[in-house]
Design a protein around this motif. Structure first.
Motif, short mmCIF file in Angstrom:
data_model
loop_
_atom_site.label_atom_id
_atom_site.label_comp_id
_atom_site.label_asym_id
_atom_site.label_seq_id
_atom_site.Cartn_x
_atom_site.Cartn_y
_atom_site.Cartn_z
N SER A 1 -4.39 9.87 1.66
CA SER A 1 -4.02 10.50 2.93
C SER A 1 -2.51 10.38 3.14
O SER A 1 -1.78 9.95 2.24
N ALA B 1 -2.20 -2.49 6.94
CA ALA B 1 -3.20 -3.03 6.02
C ALA B 1 -4.55 -2.35 6.25
O ALA B 1 -4.94 -2.11 7.38
N GLY B 2 -5.23 -2.07 5.17
CA GLY B 2 -6.54 -1.46 5.31
C GLY B 2 -7.12 -1.16 3.94
O GLY B 2 -6.50 -1.47 2.91
N ASP C 1 0.76 -8.94 1.71
CA ASP C 1 -0.38 -8.13 1.25
C ASP C 1 -1.26 -9.05 0.40
O ASP C 1 -0.82 -10.12 -0.02
N GLY D 1 0.79 -1.23 0.00
CA GLY D 1 0.00 0.00 0.00
C GLY D 1 0.82 1.27 0.00
O GLY D 1 2.05 1.25 -0.06
N ASN E 1 -6.07 2.61 10.67
CA ASN E 1 -7.02 3.48 11.37
C ASN E 1 -8.42 2.88 11.44
O ASN E 1 -8.78 2.10 10.58
N ALA F 1 -2.52 -7.79 -2.41
CA ALA F 1 -2.41 -7.21 -3.75
C ALA F 1 -1.47 -8.04 -4.64
O ALA F 1 -0.44 -8.52 -4.18
N GLY G 1 2.63 1.01 3.19
CA GLY G 1 3.42 -0.21 3.25
C GLY G 1 4.68 -0.19 2.39
O GLY G 1 5.74 -0.64 2.84
N1 APR Z 1 -4.41 -8.24 4.39
C1 APR Z 1 -3.28 -7.59 4.03
N2 APR Z 1 -3.27 -6.45 3.33
C2 APR Z 1 -4.45 -5.94 2.98
C3 APR Z 1 -5.68 -6.54 3.32
C4 APR Z 1 -5.62 -7.75 4.05
N3 APR Z 1 -6.72 -8.40 4.42
N4 APR Z 1 -6.67 -5.78 2.83
C5 APR Z 1 -6.10 -4.74 2.21
N5 APR Z 1 -4.76 -4.83 2.29
C6 APR Z 1 -3.74 -3.98 1.71
C7 APR Z 1 -4.14 -3.40 0.37
O1 APR Z 1 -3.99 -4.38 -0.65
C8 APR Z 1 -3.16 -2.26 0.25
O2 APR Z 1 -1.95 -2.66 -0.39
O3 APR Z 1 -3.49 -2.86 2.53
C9 APR Z 1 -2.87 -1.86 1.71
C10 APR Z 1 -3.43 -0.51 2.09
O4 APR Z 1 -2.83 0.44 1.31
P1 APR Z 1 -3.58 1.77 0.82
O5 APR Z 1 -4.95 1.43 0.36
O6 APR Z 1 -2.65 2.46 -0.10
O7 APR Z 1 -3.78 2.59 2.18
P2 APR Z 1 -2.69 3.41 3.00
O8 APR Z 1 -2.73 4.83 2.60
O9 APR Z 1 -1.40 2.69 2.97
O10 APR Z 1 -3.33 3.33 4.48
C11 APR Z 1 -3.48 2.11 5.15
O11 APR Z 1 -3.28 3.06 7.34
O12 APR Z 1 -3.25 5.27 8.07
C12 APR Z 1 -3.99 4.12 7.88
O13 APR Z 1 -6.14 5.03 7.56
C13 APR Z 1 -5.10 4.37 6.92
O14 APR Z 1 -6.21 2.40 7.56
C14 APR Z 1 -5.44 2.98 6.54
C15 APR Z 1 -4.11 2.29 6.51
#
Ligand code: APR
Length: 317
Positions: free
Chosen positions: A227, A80-81, A36, A13, A122, A38, A16
């Protein structure tokens, strides 16, 4: 022990990937496992593996490779999120992220019950109680080993104070206590070293608000493009580095973190802690607050209580 395995869960992410980049440069890490869901995950691992630093990088894509990723971990950092999608309510988003953190905690309980867990996902105020409850159910919970990453609040406060005082922000020490969103973020500007060069209370309050709302500042500036990711990755890597230095046996490693706490009515609370061989070795508390900071704390507690209850209720479901 000086050879640590660190896992990034959510490694593909926005947070990440730069987090992996920074951790690959940490000499205490011998194994860096990137997990991840992805498709790009093995590629991120391949990319980072070409860096000429010691940490051996492995990529793990999808739930069937999760056990392998987590096994033997000393530290699991969780960014992760999912981002909020059109039509998704705040509650929908909460439930998705909460499920992700819950499932990861279940896997950590099974494969690395002694690992330190550092949560970035978050809302951190609720995710730490969720992970804690899951680990508790599995019979492996140790409050010393579950941390919410609030380091970015400290980093931002130091950056802003450095700017105001015209000094290197690295030389600024400033505790930020409470939680990790909005009014729960309480910068203790009265304890800043060096003292903040702001003469009137109005400016102190404006700086406080800026620190509390700094995440929104980034969201607005990114104009729909997400963000805070880069500064968050920096903060996550700093906290991870501190955890590892503590595990290694270095003394006086102090960072703020959101942990199980009995200092206030809120069962989880962030403030400076000493990190050591078992994780959080000592809660340093928050010292003396001035009247304004006492009011901020008063305003934060109900919100924190609500966030913690939301997390605990989810974990009980
Ligand atoms: N297991 C592992 N990874 C996952 C899962 C899961 N079940 N579900 C989603 N992901 C991965 C996504 O594939 C993605 O690569 O989590 C990553 C999240 O990355 P972004 O969508 O780019 O979000 P990001 O800006 O990195 O924020 C992640 O951190 O600050 C907090 O609020 C924010 O909760 C959010 C998190």
């Amino acid at each position: 022990q000086k050879n640590f395995k660190v896992v990034v869960a959510g490694a593909a992410g926005g947070i990440g990937q730069p987090l992996g980049l920074l951790l690959k440069q940490n000499a205490l890490i011998t194994r860096l496992a990137l997990y991840d869901i992805a498709p790009v995950t093995p590629g991120v691992a391949a990319d980072l593996s070409h860096m000429d630093t010691a940490a051996k990088v492995s990529g793990h894509k999808g739930p069937e490779q999760l056990d392998d990723a987590i096994k033997g971990a000393d530290l699991v950092v969780i960014p992760a999120g999912v981002p909020r999608k059109p039509g998704m309510t705040r509650d929908d988003l909460f439930n998705v992220n909460a499920s992700i953190v819950r499932d990861l905690a279940v896997c950590i309980a099974k494969n690395a019950p002694k690992a330190i867990v550092a949560i970035i996902t978050n809302p951190v105020n609720s995710m730490v109680p969720i992970a804690s409850e899951v680990l508790k159910k599995a019979g492996v919970y140790d409050p010393k080993r579950v941390l919410g990453v609030t380091t970015l609040d400290v980093v931002r406060a130091a950056a802003f104070i450095g700017e105001i005082n015209g000094v290197d922000p690295q030389s600024v020490s400033i505790p930020v206590i409470g939680g990790h969103s909005g009014v729960t973020i309480i910068p203790l500007l009265s304890q800043s070293k060096p003292a903040v060069k702001l003469s009137d209370q109005g400016k102190i309050e404006a700086l406080t608000k800026r620190i509390q709302e700094a995440g929104t500042e980034v969201v607005k500036a990114k104009a729909g493009g997400g963000s805070a990711t880069l500064s968050m990755a920096y903060a996550g890597a700093r906290l991870a580095g501190a955890v590892l230095r503590g595990l290694k046996g270095e003394s006086n490693v102090v960072e703020c973190a959101y942990i199980k706490s009995d200092l206030t009515e809120a069962a989880y609370f962030a403030n400076p802690v000493v990190l050591g061989k078992n994780g959080v070795e000592k809660n340093l508390g928050y010292g003396n607050l001035n009247d304004y900071e006492k009011q901020l704390l008063k305003d934060a507690i109900p919100e924190l209580l609500k966030n913690i209850k939301t997390g605990e209720d989810f974990a009980k479901k």
